[in-house]
Design an enzyme around this catalytic site. Sequence first.
Site, PDB file in Angstrom:
ATOM      1  CE1 TYR A 137      -3.100   3.052   0.674  1.00 49.28           C
ATOM      2  CE2 TYR A 137      -2.787   2.731   3.030  1.00 49.28           C
ATOM      3  CZ  TYR A 137      -3.323   3.450   1.989  1.00 49.28           C
ATOM      4  OH  TYR A 137      -4.094   4.561   2.255  1.00 49.28           O
ATOM      5  CB  SER A 162       2.044  -3.827   8.956  1.00 52.84           C
ATOM      6  OG  SER A 162       1.165  -4.111   7.881  1.00 52.84           O
ATOM      7  CE1 TYR A 214       4.210  -3.187  12.074  1.00 49.96           C
ATOM      8  CE2 TYR A 214       2.674  -1.933  13.423  1.00 49.96           C
ATOM      9  CZ  TYR A 214       3.476  -2.031  12.304  1.00 49.96           C
ATOM     10  OH  TYR A 214       3.570  -0.993  11.428  1.00 49.96           O
ATOM     11  CG  ASN A 222      -4.854   5.556  12.573  1.00 49.89           C
ATOM     12  OD1 ASN A 222      -4.121   5.890  13.503  1.00 49.89           O
ATOM     13  ND2 ASN A 222      -5.732   4.588  12.678  1.00 49.89           N
ATOM     14  CE1 TYR A 255     -15.055  -5.255  18.345  1.00 43.19           C
ATOM     15  CE2 TYR A 255     -14.172  -3.935  16.530  1.00 43.19           C
ATOM     16  CZ  TYR A 255     -14.689  -5.127  17.020  1.00 43.19           C
ATOM     17  OH  TYR A 255     -14.835  -6.197  16.162  1.00 43.19           O
TER      18      TYR A 255
END
Length: 323
Positions: free
Chosen positions: A13, A75, A139, A168, A204
């Site tokens: 990506y 990742s 990670y 992000n 969540y």
Amino acid sequence: MSNKYLVTGGAGYVGSVVAAHLVEAGHTVTVLDDLSTGHREGVPAGAGFIEGRVQDAARHLDASYDAVLHFAAFSQVGESVTDPEKYWRNNVGGTMDLLAAMRGAGVRTLVFSSTAATYGEPERTPITESAPTAPTSPYGATKLAVDHMIAGECAAHGLAAVSLRYFNVAGAYGAYGERHDPESHLIPLVLQVAQGKRAAISVYGDDYPTPDGTCVRDYIHVADLAEAHLLALDAAAPGEHLICNLGNGNGFSVREVVETVRKVTGHPVPEITAGRRGGDPAVLVASARTAIDRLGWRPSRTDLADIVADAWEFARSRETGTP
């Protein structure tokens, strides 16, 4: 001036978007990727391609390369918890092999794809590079270990290196976008609901100390991120390991993301409220002051609706098969 770069993980990506920016800037680019998580069609036209692991970089690096941009890491946070040895072997062991290959070939500049996961749960926000590092997953721990490894390489052998700690990453850049399998990032997951590929989005926790009770995160457009990598190549100095956070400096809640997807796509997005996940901080927002001051970088695609719209266009193009 045209330079020659090796981009490890350049079929993934972020790597593919950075590789595309390098090609567009007139540089000679070779992508090294084993396609375990990347995609052959992610390699931009005009770039060379070698199918192989980062551990094999010594076979392909020589003194004609000006720098390496390193994206070849696993990742997935959840997978790193259940299969930590996979992450230590590739992310840390692979980078150790890469650094040795660079040293052997006389390639002395590195830009490393690091992560905000190195910080763990922050004591305060916005998060600066001087914040304590206490990763909560293997990670994040592997990425922090690599940052320490790079610092030692700079001090001992004069490497010029910049580690870019992403928050992000979202959005798309033309034909290059997010397509993880399994997908774990919020924006593409919500878009899958809008596409009818997923029944609902799970939220969540709605009792966090935030304006609407849901977690707040800093979303940065992948094209802004790519531009920072090109600036980092120019800013890298022999013997120095520069660490820069990359983020918008603004936070958006889970519910803001869901509502933005509804507005951008015009599709319903049902929600299911679930309990909090362990280890989810209420707020993660970056201070990008170091990147602004040292790299001359400033994000320009900071509107959440624009980020979502680019990701939506990419998702629909994959559905219809258009480029």
